[in-house]
Design an enzyme around this catalytic site. Structure first.
Site, PDB file in Angstrom:
ATOM      1  N   LYS A   1      25.723 -11.866  61.655  1.00 30.14           N
ATOM      2  CA  LYS A   1      25.971 -13.296  61.400  1.00 30.14           C
ATOM      3  C   LYS A   1      27.176 -13.855  62.159  1.00 30.14           C
ATOM      4  O   LYS A   1      27.084 -14.117  63.339  1.00 30.14           O
ATOM      5  CB  LYS A   1      26.065 -13.541  59.902  1.00 30.14           C
ATOM      6  CG  LYS A   1      24.686 -13.455  59.208  1.00 30.14           C
ATOM      7  CD  LYS A   1      24.689 -14.161  57.879  1.00 30.14           C
ATOM      8  CE  LYS A   1      23.388 -14.007  57.122  1.00 30.14           C
ATOM      9  NZ  LYS A   1      22.350 -14.955  57.521  1.00 30.14           N
TER      10      LYS A   1
ATOM     11  N   PHE B   1      19.310  -8.615  49.663  1.00 32.14           N
ATOM     12  CA  PHE B   1      18.607  -9.096  50.860  1.00 32.14           C
ATOM     13  C   PHE B   1      19.149  -8.318  52.047  1.00 32.14           C
ATOM     14  O   PHE B   1      20.354  -8.323  52.291  1.00 32.14           O
ATOM     15  CB  PHE B   1      18.818 -10.603  51.089  1.00 32.14           C
ATOM     16  CG  PHE B   1      17.995 -11.123  52.243  1.00 32.14           C
ATOM     17  CD1 PHE B   1      16.714 -11.623  52.042  1.00 32.14           C
ATOM     18  CD2 PHE B   1      18.493 -11.092  53.542  1.00 32.14           C
ATOM     19  CE1 PHE B   1      15.935 -12.075  53.117  1.00 32.14           C
ATOM     20  CE2 PHE B   1      17.718 -11.542  54.622  1.00 32.14           C
ATOM     21  CZ  PHE B   1      16.446 -12.037  54.401  1.00 32.14           C
TER      22      PHE B   1
ATOM     23  N   ASP C   1      26.526  -3.266  53.252  1.00 31.17           N
ATOM     24  CA  ASP C   1      25.897  -4.276  54.105  1.00 31.17           C
ATOM     25  C   ASP C   1      26.758  -5.533  54.042  1.00 31.17           C
ATOM     26  O   ASP C   1      26.707  -6.297  53.080  1.00 31.17           O
ATOM     27  CB  ASP C   1      24.463  -4.562  53.639  1.00 31.17           C
ATOM     28  CG  ASP C   1      23.780  -5.605  54.528  1.00 31.17           C
ATOM     29  OD1 ASP C   1      24.449  -6.149  55.436  1.00 31.17           O
ATOM     30  OD2 ASP C   1      22.579  -5.882  54.310  1.00 31.17           O
TER      31      ASP C   1
HETATM   32  N1  PLP Z   1      21.905  -8.263  55.294  1.00 34.11           N
HETATM   33  C1  PLP Z   1      22.433  -9.292  54.618  1.00 34.11           C
HETATM   34  C2  PLP Z   1      23.410  -9.017  53.519  1.00 34.11           C
HETATM   35  C3  PLP Z   1      22.071 -10.605  54.921  1.00 34.11           C
HETATM   36  O1  PLP Z   1      22.584 -11.636  54.231  1.00 34.11           O
HETATM   37  C4  PLP Z   1      21.144 -10.832  55.977  1.00 34.11           C
HETATM   38  C5  PLP Z   1      20.706 -12.202  56.310  1.00 34.11           C
HETATM   39  O2  PLP Z   1      20.856 -13.136  55.572  1.00 34.11           O
HETATM   40  C6  PLP Z   1      20.618  -9.725  56.657  1.00 34.11           C
HETATM   41  C7  PLP Z   1      21.036  -8.461  56.301  1.00 34.11           C
HETATM   42  C8  PLP Z   1      19.627  -9.902  57.749  1.00 34.11           C
HETATM   43  O3  PLP Z   1      20.222 -10.474  58.869  1.00 34.11           O
HETATM   44  P1  PLP Z   1      19.325 -11.107  60.028  1.00 34.11           P
HETATM   45  O4  PLP Z   1      18.688 -12.324  59.456  1.00 34.11           O
HETATM   46  O5  PLP Z   1      20.314 -11.412  61.122  1.00 34.11           O
HETATM   47  O6  PLP Z   1      18.333 -10.075  60.426  1.00 34.11           O
END
Ligand code: PLP
Length: 436
Positions: free
Chosen positions: A278, A151, A249
């Site tokens: 986050k 994700f 990520d």
């Molecule tokens: N990358 C990862 C690993 C995530 O868990 C998330 C959100 O859950 C995101 C990117 C996307 O973040 P945002 O919702 O702040 O755009």
């Protein structure tokens, strides 16, 4: 067990929440579906109180944002202090020191000896998009390698990079080109040898066209999947052999969630770029990319940015978050919470055969529910029922996984032991009410 934190006195939603939710249904699109069947009035530490005076344990931590807990007083004070000085200039119009200081600090926290630079954005998806922009600018190549179960967010490129179609991609195609997906080593369901992964890569795309591989150190939304220890070192070697960049990520795994500031540290490798978001600003929108200075400097002046990126109030909040992580020993606390959670979940596993596996790294702990431990048929519907029963009893937690059959916890790292125990006992009651 006596309840010290949770107090649910009304049906859910209570009358005041119900009134707002009815208005919500008319004013807000249904695409913004809610986990909780109530409306928040205030939140502190690990608890959330609704408009009707019910109090809940929040083991979702605002979906992984509340590593320092809701409304940490240091964060609130930093926000107020900065708000009184100035709210916004746009860093690219008139720069400010708090962003520079935060960039220095995050650069020091990122693993590896190379000098680092940091650029800020607002959301995790934006950080991911920009990590790809930087990778393409630095390598002059276009392809992006991602993984099953990943994700990465909801903007067009980040959504394309995300694996699960329903609901995240429903009706939103066409997607972005040049994104290639490999299997993520998933020990419980689909283990895969590293040599096989390399063979799959070579069958998928010419590695000379690859700009970067983007990968979560522990899969988050995709089901809290912890890869084998050789995975990250293998990817590091693969990227070096083929001349592409390695992007971790860490939007969900970062800021101490796994017991290290960045989860990549567990695997002893230095990614070229790391995305974070986050929990970094304790509830304010802030994200970023930290990486090797010579790579971060490849995009030309003016090519990265955005009106609100690195907002000063969010940066001040993030400075307070980093202080709290350090001074309250939250990395050690994450390990401790992880141990307690695992023990509690294993207790539930011993009682209910639906629990196929308990797994996690640090405080990033979850369990996968299956109808049959042999066939591993996902217990998706049961997972939803358990979640709703727990909510009714005052415990909020998210589910995860491409089959929606993983119970996962993103508890604030300031959660006291007795609150963890109370949450676990509510969870066990929820299991009992659905399965006994
Ligand atoms: N990358 C990862 C690993 C995530 O868990 C998330 C959100 O859950 C995101 C990117 C996307 O973040 P945002 O919702 O702040 O755009």
């Amino acid at each position: 067990m006596e309840r010290r934190y949770v107090s649910v006195k009304t049906e859910l939603p209570g009358p005041k929440s119900k009134e707002v939710l009815e208005r919500k249904a008319k004013a807000v699109p249904r695409a913004l579906a809610n986990l909780a069947p109530f409306v928040v009035a205030k939140a502190e530490g690990v608890t959330v109180e609704d408009l009707d005076g019910n109090r809940f344990l929040d083991f979702s931590g605002g979906w992984g944002v509340m590593n320092v807990g809701h409304n940490h007083p240091r964060v609130v004070a930093a926000v107020k202090g900065q708000a009184e000085r100035f709210l916004h200039t746009d860093f690219t119009a008139v720069p400010y020191g708090v962003l520079v200081e935060l960039a220095e600090r995050i650069g020091r926290l990122a693993p590896g000896a190379s000098p680092k630079k940091t650029v800020f954005f607002n959301s995790g998806a934006e950080a991911v998009e920009n990590a790809v922009k930087i990778s393409r600018a630095a390598t002059g190549r276009k392809a992006v390698i991602v993984f099953e179960h990943a994700f990465h967010g909801r903007t067009y490129l980040a959504m394309t990079m995300t694996h699960k179609a329903m609901p995240y991609k429903a009706g939103f195609g066409p997607y972005m080109p040049d994104v290639y997906r490999l299997p993520y080593p998933y020990p419980y369901r689909t283990p895969i040898a590293m040599e096989e992964l390399e063979r799959r890569l070579l069958a998928l795309v010419d590695p000379r066209e690859v700009a970067c591989v983007v990968v979560e150190p522990v899969i988050g939304e995709g089901g809290f999947i912890v890869p084998p220890p050789e995975f990250f070192p293998f990817l590091r070697g693969l990227a070096d052999r083929h001349g592409f960049l390695f992007v971790a990520d860490e939007v969900q795994t970062g800021v101490g969630r796994t017991g290290r500031f960045f989860a990549s540290e567990h695997f002893g490798v230095e990614p070229d770029l790391i995305t974070f978001g986050k929990s970094i600003a304790g509830g304010l929108p802030l994200s970023g990319v930290v990486g090797k200075a010579e790579i971060m400097d490849r995009p030309i002046p003016g090519s990265l940015g955005g009106t609100y990126v690195g907002n000063p109030v969010a940066c001040a909040a993030a400075m307070a978050v980093l202080d709290v992580v350090e001074e309250e020993g939250l990395l050690a606390r994450a390990e401790h919470i992880g141990t307690l959670l695992k023990k509690g979940l294993e207790r539930i596993q011993a009682r209910f055969p639906i629990v196929g596996e308990v797994r996690g790294l640090g405080a990033m702990v979850g369990m996968e529910l299956v109808r049959d431990r042999e066939t591993k048929e996902p217990a998706t519907e049961e997972t939803g029922r358990i979640q709703r029963e727990a909510l009714r009893r005052g415990l909020i937690f998210p589910t995860a996984g491409i089959y929606g059959n993983v119970v996962r916890f993103l508890v604030p790292l300031v959660t006291p032991d007795d609150a963890l125990e109370e949450g676990l006992s509510i969870l066990e009651e929820a299991f009992q009410s659905v399965l006994d």
